[in-house]
Write a protein that holds these residues in place. Structure first.
Motif, PDB file in Angstrom:
ATOM      1  N   ALA A  86     -13.447   1.787   0.639  1.00 50.40           N
ATOM      2  CA  ALA A  86     -13.811   1.750   2.053  1.00 50.40           C
ATOM      3  C   ALA A  86     -14.738   0.575   2.347  1.00 50.40           C
ATOM      4  N   SER A  87     -15.401   0.013   1.315  1.00 54.56           N
ATOM      5  CA  SER A  87     -16.385  -1.048   1.543  1.00 54.56           C
ATOM      6  C   SER A  87     -15.823  -2.446   1.343  1.00 54.56           C
ATOM      7  N   TYR A  88     -14.709  -2.564   0.648  1.00 52.10           N
ATOM      8  CA  TYR A  88     -14.168  -3.882   0.305  1.00 52.10           C
ATOM      9  C   TYR A  88     -12.817  -4.076   0.950  1.00 52.10           C
ATOM     10  N   PRO A  89     -12.260  -5.287   1.064  1.00 51.21           N
ATOM     11  CA  PRO A  89     -12.835  -6.570   0.633  1.00 51.21           C
ATOM     12  C   PRO A  89     -14.173  -6.859   1.322  1.00 51.21           C
ATOM     13  N   ALA A  90     -14.967  -7.682   0.653  1.00 47.87           N
ATOM     14  CA  ALA A  90     -16.328  -7.940   1.123  1.00 47.87           C
ATOM     15  C   ALA A  90     -16.347  -8.338   2.588  1.00 47.87           C
ATOM     16  N   GLY A  91     -17.279  -7.797   3.288  1.00 48.51           N
ATOM     17  CA  GLY A  91     -17.481  -8.220   4.675  1.00 48.51           C
ATOM     18  C   GLY A  91     -16.860  -7.303   5.707  1.00 48.51           C
ATOM     19  N   VAL A  92     -15.929  -6.412   5.289  1.00 46.42           N
ATOM     20  CA  VAL A  92     -15.306  -5.551   6.301  1.00 46.42           C
ATOM     21  C   VAL A  92     -16.286  -4.460   6.700  1.00 46.42           C
ATOM     22  N   GLU A  93     -16.059  -3.921   7.868  1.00 38.46           N
ATOM     23  CA  GLU A  93     -16.889  -2.816   8.306  1.00 38.46           C
ATOM     24  C   GLU A  93     -16.522  -1.597   7.475  1.00 38.46           C
ATOM     25  N   TYR A  94     -17.533  -0.806   7.129  1.00 38.07           N
ATOM     26  CA  TYR A  94     -17.333   0.315   6.221  1.00 38.07           C
ATOM     27  C   TYR A  94     -16.300   1.309   6.764  1.00 38.07           C
ATOM     28  N   GLY A  95     -15.237   1.543   5.989  1.00 34.27           N
ATOM     29  CA  GLY A  95     -14.227   2.531   6.380  1.00 34.27           C
ATOM     30  C   GLY A  95     -13.329   2.093   7.519  1.00 34.27           C
ATOM     31  N   SER A  96     -13.315   0.794   7.824  1.00 31.96           N
ATOM     32  CA  SER A  96     -12.489   0.349   8.950  1.00 31.96           C
ATOM     33  C   SER A  96     -11.045   0.117   8.509  1.00 31.96           C
ATOM     34  N   GLU A  97     -10.205  -0.205   9.468  1.00 33.78           N
ATOM     35  CA  GLU A  97      -8.790  -0.394   9.160  1.00 33.78           C
ATOM     36  C   GLU A  97      -8.539  -1.590   8.255  1.00 33.78           C
ATOM     37  N   GLU A  98      -9.512  -2.540   8.218  1.00 32.20           N
ATOM     38  CA  GLU A  98      -9.313  -3.749   7.400  1.00 32.20           C
ATOM     39  C   GLU A  98      -9.680  -3.514   5.942  1.00 32.20           C
ATOM     40  N   SER A  99     -10.366  -2.425   5.646  1.00 33.67           N
ATOM     41  CA  SER A  99     -10.758  -2.181   4.256  1.00 33.67           C
ATOM     42  C   SER A  99      -9.532  -1.808   3.426  1.00 33.67           C
ATOM     43  N   PHE A 100      -9.722  -1.793   2.101  1.00 34.01           N
ATOM     44  CA  PHE A 100      -8.616  -1.389   1.218  1.00 34.01           C
ATOM     45  C   PHE A 100      -8.092  -0.007   1.607  1.00 34.01           C
ATOM     46  N   ALA A 101      -9.038   0.885   1.891  1.00 38.04           N
ATOM     47  CA  ALA A 101      -8.649   2.250   2.243  1.00 38.04           C
ATOM     48  C   ALA A 101      -7.734   2.228   3.469  1.00 38.04           C
ATOM     49  N   GLY A 102      -8.126   1.411   4.432  1.00 34.70           N
ATOM     50  CA  GLY A 102      -7.329   1.308   5.658  1.00 34.70           C
ATOM     51  C   GLY A 102      -5.935   0.789   5.364  1.00 34.70           C
ATOM     52  N   MET A 103      -5.870  -0.209   4.476  1.00 34.92           N
ATOM     53  CA  MET A 103      -4.553  -0.787   4.156  1.00 34.92           C
ATOM     54  C   MET A 103      -3.641   0.265   3.522  1.00 34.92           C
ATOM     55  N   ILE A 104      -4.204   1.001   2.571  1.00 31.85           N
ATOM     56  CA  ILE A 104      -3.402   2.033   1.916  1.00 31.85           C
ATOM     57  C   ILE A 104      -2.937   3.056   2.950  1.00 31.85           C
ATOM     58  N   GLY A 105      -3.844   3.434   3.798  1.00 31.18           N
ATOM     59  CA  GLY A 105      -3.524   4.419   4.826  1.00 31.18           C
ATOM     60  C   GLY A 105      -2.380   3.945   5.707  1.00 31.18           C
ATOM     61  N   HIS A 106      -2.432   2.691   6.121  1.00 29.02           N
ATOM     62  CA  HIS A 106      -1.372   2.182   6.998  1.00 29.02           C
ATOM     63  C   HIS A 106      -0.029   2.147   6.296  1.00 29.02           C
ATOM     64  N   LEU A 107      -0.099   1.843   4.993  1.00 34.31           N
ATOM     65  CA  LEU A 107       1.124   1.817   4.199  1.00 34.31           C
ATOM     66  C   LEU A 107       1.803   3.189   4.227  1.00 34.31           C
ATOM     67  N   LEU A 108       0.998   4.226   4.193  1.00 35.45           N
ATOM     68  CA  LEU A 108       1.536   5.579   4.094  1.00 35.45           C
ATOM     69  C   LEU A 108       1.737   6.248   5.445  1.00 35.45           C
ATOM     70  N   GLU A 109       1.273   5.602   6.493  1.00 35.34           N
ATOM     71  CA  GLU A 109       1.314   6.241   7.797  1.00 35.34           C
ATOM     72  C   GLU A 109       2.709   6.751   8.172  1.00 35.34           C
ATOM     73  N   PRO A 110       3.776   5.964   7.901  1.00 32.31           N
ATOM     74  CA  PRO A 110       5.113   6.459   8.290  1.00 32.31           C
ATOM     75  C   PRO A 110       5.439   7.817   7.668  1.00 32.31           C
ATOM     76  N   LEU A 111       4.874   8.086   6.496  1.00 30.04           N
ATOM     77  CA  LEU A 111       5.171   9.362   5.828  1.00 30.04           C
ATOM     78  C   LEU A 111       4.478  10.532   6.509  1.00 30.04           C
ATOM     79  N   VAL A 112       3.269  10.308   7.014  1.00 33.54           N
ATOM     80  CA  VAL A 112       2.534  11.431   7.587  1.00 33.54           C
ATOM     81  C   VAL A 112       2.637  11.505   9.108  1.00 33.54           C
TER      82      VAL A 112
END
Lengths: 79, 666
Positions: free
Chosen positions: B526-552
């Motif tokens: 949720a904190s990286y890549p460096a500089g992104v806002e914590y837990g935002s859509e640009e973080s790694f977590a956000g990217m993974i989430g978007h990848l899976l969004e069609p499934l959910v």
């Protein structure tokens, strides 16, 4: 009264085991638990063929399949 | 140097063996596994009179045949590990059945001490046992003990030391009658020709076991140099007849001993029978059971409440201290958001789980749990499982890990496998935080009913899945079972607490290890890549989430939930803490509740879908590990993940669309 499978006895009946019709592994298990020919058993509860019996001071639950394999001669004077 | 004595503790199940073990060794215990099998091995140590006594608690067995893994383990330990002394714990109120094992132990040749346990119960019933006479008749030392109060345990330890010092083999065994004895001595003579057998095994015992058709012993003889001679001798007799004869002779011997040593020892209708008439009654059994379970759950939540509030307060305070005192922003975020936020959110539920296990331990110790299995047998029969499978299901409400381990008592492999595979559908304590969060936010006053419904859904899915497996991949009938109904007893606090700790600590370990690591990974993603806002859509977590969004998205969910669900695989509680992270809410559930409610992507129907999905989707890492361990293959572990995902997706999909229709949609 003639012998019948243990699973057919009603609660409160007492009887003597006359035979155990099971494979050897199972029979050895039943023997170890005291369910041997000549042992006296009392049916504590019965629920559609599954029963709880009391034999030489212990209580065991037997599923219907198991209780069908133990043949018993009920005592006439059932308590 | 101090002397060390090794002691094997053996006995029938439910004779208070574990109580004796616990009282002797206290906390100096080590729990492991017997090599090659998934049966627990408990060892403990005790120092007494300048001697160090190593106690191994053997599995409780009724006999030493090769009927179950437990029996093989017990006898192999006595033969191969050569303990200095074997102590058999005997239920004094039930001598006849217990002495059957004594007769078999005597043949193993190790010195045996009989610990006449629960004499208080026997004497309370009017039995008087003459232990001196019993000792003479058995040719073994007999010591009276009361494991629960510790009475007689000093005498037992003294006797162990005295017997070990003598170091004599036990030689007195019962006779099986002329004919059988002739056969036994023939076999002993033949077996004696093989030095490997003669050196490692008590030959009389081997001969007796061979006559009784013991598969493990026959396999051993098969490999020896005297296989042919033994076979030839055995072929001359009718083995079936002999087998019954030997069992008979043992009971005959017991029947001869008992009247000389014990005045009554024959039982009439006791209090236990009376209670059984009521609680296992055809009509009353299930209502009584349900009432007890309802009470147990009510009590669990009522008692846990203040503890939970306390833990919440401590973690909240810790979070504040960390936020206030650490200057480095990166470190403060790691500790505050990652460690304290993640682990704290989970630790809150420890009291719940411990109290549930405590109540189950008390029910188990009192003897009621065995009756519950009998009562449920009728229902379980319908789905093709034995009543025994019910106990792991009950334990699953606490945590699936100890629940799956407790399936070891089920003898039939297929029954056991099905019981393991459906267990993850039983809603464990870890899923509760997710329900509390979502039901609390979206359903307010109805939250209790929604949560109850989820528990019920879990049970229904488990039952239907069991039926499905029975009809397809694991066909068969529920195997006939026989189970001892231990007499009712008042459980001791000490044992109930130890039992609770054993099961609860598995959960604690999980919370300490896996969840900490999981929380850190969530924090990192949720904190990286460096500089992104914590837990935002640009973080790694956000990217993974978007990848899976069609499934959910067909389930009415967005990327944030998708991320939380992935992390939930580590442990389901993490769903809550990751949502906390992703919604940028600090510790404190009020903030997260508001954020969830304000999210336009989430509706009531969506919330229901999340809960259904979390209930069913897959076992957590710890459960998966234990499934792999208990089934012995990754295949079944993988199957349980796939099956869970498919079932969860379908039911969540149905829930979302039905709920949208009835509740008025998003």
């Amino acid at each position: 009264m003639a012998s019948c499978p243990l699973s057919l006895l009603s609660a409160g009946t007492t009887g003597k085991i006359t035979g155990v019709h099971a494979g050897e592994g199972l029979r050895r298990r039943l023997y170890a638990l005291g369910l041997i020919p000549e042992a006296t058993v009392t049916v504590v509860t019965r629920d559609r063929g599954s029963i709880i019996v009391s034999v030489c001071g212990c209580r065991y639950a037997l599923s219907r399949g198991m209780a069908m394999k133990v043949i018993i001669a009920p005592e006439v004077a059932a308590r | 140097m101090k002397k060390t004595i090794s002691v094997a503790l053996t006995g029938n199940p439910n004779v208070g063996k574990t109580t004796v073990f616990n009282t002797i060794t206290g906390s100096r215990q080590h729990v492991g596994n017997w090599p090659g099998v998934t049966v627990e091995k408990k060892t403990g140590r005790c120092e007494y009179a300048d001697t160090s006594i190593e106690v191994t608690d053997l599995p409780g067995t009724y006999s030493l045949t090769a009927y179950s893994a437990d029996e093989v383990i017990a006898r192999n330990f006595i033969i191969e590990d050569n303990p200095d002394v074997v102590v058999q714990v005997v239920d004094a109120s039930n001598l006849e059945r217990n002495l059957y094992l004594t007769m078999q132990l005597a043949e193993l040749g190790r010195p045996v001490i009989v610990a006449l346990n629960m004499v208080d119960v026997a004497e309370g019933r009017g039995d008087t046992i003459d232990e001196k006479r019993l000792s003479e008749l058995l040719a073994m030392p007999v010591v009276r003990t009361v494991g629960t109060s510790g009475r007689g345990l000093d005498r037992l330890l003294e006797t162990i030391i005295a017997v070990a010092a003598k170091g004599e083999k036990h030689t007195h065994t019962i006779g099986y009658g002329d004919e059988a004895e002739a056969l036994i001595s023939d076999l002993v003579r033949i077996l004696d020709d093989d030095p490997a057998l003669a050196g490692g095994y008590p030959l009389r015992w081997l001969a007796v076991r061979a006559i009784e058709g013991d598969s493990a012993v026959l396999a051993l003889i098969e490999k020896s140099s005297v296989a042919g001679a033994v076979q030839a001798r055995l072929q001359q007799i009718d083995l079936d007849e002999y087998e019954a004869l030997l069992a008979d002779k043992r009971y005959e011997a017991i029947g001869a001993i008992l009247p000389q040593a014990c005045t009554m020892c024959v039982r009439k209708m006791t209090g236990s029978d009376m209670i059984d008439r009521v609680v296992t009654n055809k009509y009353l059994g299930i209502p009584i059971f349900l009432a007890l379970m309802w009470g147990a759950f009510q009590l669990t939540f009522a008692v846990a409440e203040p503890f939970m509030a306390g833990i919440e307060y401590v973690f909240g305070w810790l979070g504040e201290v960390v936020a206030g005192s650490i200057g480095n922003e990166w470190l403060a975020s790691l500790l505050g958001d990652g460690v304290i936020g993640g682990v704290g959110g989970v630790f809150v539920f420890v009291p719940n789980i411990f109290i549930l296990f405590l109540i189950l331990s008390i029910l188990e110790g009192s003897g009621y749990l065995a009756r519950a299995a009998f009562i449920m047998d009728r229902l379980m029969y319908v789905i093709g499982l034995p009543g025994k499978s019910f106990i792991p299901m009950l334990m699953g409400f606490g945590c699936n890990v100890p629940a799956i381990m407790s399936t070891r008592t089920i003898e039939d492999d297929r029954d056991r496998l099905i019981t393991i595979l459906v267990n993850p559908f039983i809603s464990c304590g870890a899923r509760l935080p997710v329900y509390i969060l979502f039901a609390g936010v979206f359903f307010g006053r109805d939250a209790g009913n929604v949560i109850f419904g989820l528990y019920a859904l879990g049970i229904v899915v488990a039952i239907l899945s069991a039926k499905l497996f029975r009809c397809t991949i694991l066909p068969g009938e529920s195997s006939p079972f026989i189970m001892e109904m231990p007499p009712y007893r008042i459980p001791t606090i000490k044992n109930a607490m130890l039992n609770m700790w054993e099961k609860g600590s598995m959960y604690l370990k999980k919370a300490g290890g896996i969840i900490l690591i999981g929380s850190l990974i969530v924090w990192f993603l949720a904190s990286y890549p460096a500089g992104v806002e914590y837990g935002s859509e640009e973080s790694f977590a956000g990217m993974i989430g978007h990848l899976l969004e069609p499934l959910v998205s067909p389930l009415g969910l967005d990327w944030k939930i998708a991320v939380a669900l992935i992390f939930g695989f580590v442990a389901k509680e993490i769903v809550v803490s990751s949502l906390g992270v992703l919604y940028g809410a600090d510790e404190g559930s009020a903030a997260l509740s508001d954020a969830l409610l304000a999210d336009p992507a989430l509706s009531m129907a969506g919330a229901l879908a999340v809960m259904v999905f979390v209930l069913l989707y897959m076992p957590c890492v710890a459960t998966l590990g234990v499934i792999k361990k208990e089934t012995g293959s990754w295949r079944w572990a993988g199957f349980s993940v796939l099956y869970g995902l498919v079932v969860a997706w379908i039911l969540a999909f149905a829930t979302f669309h039905l709920a949208s229709y009835f509740l008025g949609g998003a």
